[in-house]
Design a protein around this motif. Structure first.
Motif, PDB file in Angstrom:
ATOM      1  N   ASP A 255       0.831  -1.213   0.000  1.00 51.82           N
ATOM      2  CA  ASP A 255       0.000   0.000   0.000  1.00 51.82           C
ATOM      3  C   ASP A 255       0.857   1.252   0.000  1.00 51.82           C
ATOM      4  OD1 ASP A 255      -2.250  -1.483  -0.030  1.00 51.82           O
ATOM      5  OD2 ASP A 255      -2.753  -1.223   2.094  1.00 51.82           O
ATOM      6  N   LYS A 256       1.954   1.207   0.751  1.00 52.66           N
ATOM      7  CA  LYS A 256       2.847   2.367   0.819  1.00 52.66           C
ATOM      8  C   LYS A 256       3.409   2.684  -0.570  1.00 52.66           C
ATOM      9  CE  LYS A 256       6.528   3.087   3.586  1.00 52.66           C
ATOM     10  NZ  LYS A 256       7.509   2.585   4.567  1.00 52.66           N
ATOM     11  N   TYR A 258       2.167   1.659  -3.465  1.00 51.88           N
ATOM     12  CA  TYR A 258       1.055   2.016  -4.361  1.00 51.88           C
ATOM     13  C   TYR A 258       0.697   3.504  -4.205  1.00 51.88           C
ATOM     14  CZ  TYR A 258      -3.297   1.489  -6.977  1.00 51.88           C
ATOM     15  OH  TYR A 258      -4.286   1.605  -7.916  1.00 51.88           O
ATOM     16  N   ASN A 259       0.563   3.920  -2.945  1.00 45.58           N
ATOM     17  CA  ASN A 259       0.164   5.313  -2.709  1.00 45.58           C
ATOM     18  C   ASN A 259       1.254   6.306  -3.082  1.00 45.58           C
ATOM     19  OD1 ASN A 259      -2.376   4.589  -1.810  1.00 45.58           O
ATOM     20  ND2 ASN A 259      -1.637   4.196   0.268  1.00 45.58           N
ATOM     21  N   PRO A 263      -1.079   8.283  -5.975  1.00 45.98           N
ATOM     22  CA  PRO A 263      -1.785   8.884  -4.837  1.00 45.98           C
ATOM     23  C   PRO A 263      -3.254   9.164  -5.142  1.00 45.98           C
ATOM     24  CG  PRO A 263      -0.244  10.457  -5.815  1.00 45.98           C
ATOM     25  CD  PRO A 263       0.015   9.142  -6.462  1.00 45.98           C
ATOM     26  N   LYS A 266      -7.583   4.849  -6.524  1.00 41.02           N
ATOM     27  CA  LYS A 266      -8.010   3.981  -5.420  1.00 41.02           C
ATOM     28  C   LYS A 266      -7.552   2.578  -5.762  1.00 41.02           C
ATOM     29  CE  LYS A 266     -11.706   3.292  -3.028  1.00 41.02           C
ATOM     30  NZ  LYS A 266     -13.081   2.909  -3.211  1.00 41.02           N
ATOM     31  N   GLU A 267      -6.964   1.913  -4.783  1.00 34.22           N
ATOM     32  CA  GLU A 267      -6.498   0.546  -5.034  1.00 34.22           C
ATOM     33  C   GLU A 267      -7.676  -0.350  -5.371  1.00 34.22           C
ATOM     34  OE1 GLU A 267      -4.012  -2.629  -2.659  1.00 34.22           O
ATOM     35  OE2 GLU A 267      -3.700  -0.575  -1.993  1.00 34.22           O
TER      36      GLU A 267
END
Ligand code: GLU
Length: 269
Positions: A255-256, A258-259, A263, A266-267
């Motif tokens: 998640d880190k 990915y964001n 940013p 949305k995943e």
């Protein structure tokens, strides 16, 4: 008369030499993980060098940066205990499978869609990113979706990508021009060689961000689940990669990353 075994000797010697040479060229994937750690071996990842957000050379530092790069480093850290043991080799959509099959790289992490056709040649990890094919056009273009691509339009795409196969199905009338890589393909769009460029929304997003005169249009018309490709038969290495991906999802690292790169997305999971 020479005995048959003597006659065969030169052949046996050259065969053995060939086998030894082939052995020297073996990538990480033929070794078990304990051997890799002991031999201080690296994982050689095939990555894109011209694809913003996934694998792109930073011209100031010379380092390759992107989502695929960070995921490869994190997986390497899980398997070998040190992200610096990740080594990167440039691939394009066209060269990635041959480079893997020749043993130049151990794995491909390069915006690569898992397809049944490709599964005949390589094995894939679990899905690590969900993309979909879309179109990029100059702002104000008449083309708003694949339905607008007729015999009077030219679409630009990259050799060896699913994008070429998919666009020929989705817009059979349109003319398709193929390029070696995404940098060349976008340059062609800018110079007016085509009316639209087509590939994954995730790749086009990087181009749109850097080039405000261009925009994604029409939404996604395919699903492109990305996987890490590994040579067939490397079951232990594949299992380690899948286990590492599970861990990255569980401990928040995925998640880190990915964001950091997406940013505003949305995943999907
Ligand atoms: N994901 C698509 C593919 O695997 C397009 C992106 C690429 O060319 O790498 O072909």
């Amino acid at each position: 008369m020479m005995k048959p075994i003597k006659k065969l000797l030169p052949l046996v010697v050259s065969l053995v030499t060939l086998l030894v040479l082939a052995g020297c060229n073996k990538g990480l994937a033929d070794k078990n993980v304990a051997e890799i750690v002991q031999s201080d071996q690296k994982i050689i990842w095939g990555v894109k060098n011209d694809t913003r957000l996934f694998g792109m050379i930073n011209i100031k530092t010379g380092a390759i940066e992107g989502f695929d790069i960070d995921i490869a480093k994190a997986i390497t850290k899980e398997i070998l205990g040190d992200e610096n043991k990740a080594e990167f080799v440039e691939v394009t959509s066209k060269t990635r499978i041959p480079l893997l099959k020749n043993g130049n790289i151990d794995a491909i992490i390069a915006t690569m869609t898992i397809t049944d056709e490709r599964k005949k040649q390589v094995d894939f990890s679990q899905v690590y990113f969900d993309a979909g094919q879309s179109l990029l056009v100059k702002k104000g273009s008449d083309i708003q979706s694949v339905a607008d691509l007729d015999s009077s339009t030219t679409v630009l795409a990259v050799k060896g990508s699913t994008s070429v196969v998919n666009i020929k199905k989705a817009a059979p009338e349109a003319k398709v021009l193929e390029f070696e890589n995404y940098a060349e393909c976008f340059t062609a769009l800018k110079s007016g060689q085509g009316d639209a460029m087509t590939t994954d929304n995730s790749i086009l997003l990087g181009l749109q961000t850097d080039n405000p005169g261009y925009e994604l249009t029409g939404g996604n018309f395919t699903n492109e689940p990305y996987g890490i490709a590994i040579n067939k038969g490397q079951t232990e290495f594949l299992a380690q990669v899948n286990k590492a991906l599970d861990t990255l999802h569980e401990n928040g690292t995925y998640d880190k990353i990915y964001n950091k790169w997406f940013p505003n997305l949305k995943e999907a999971e």
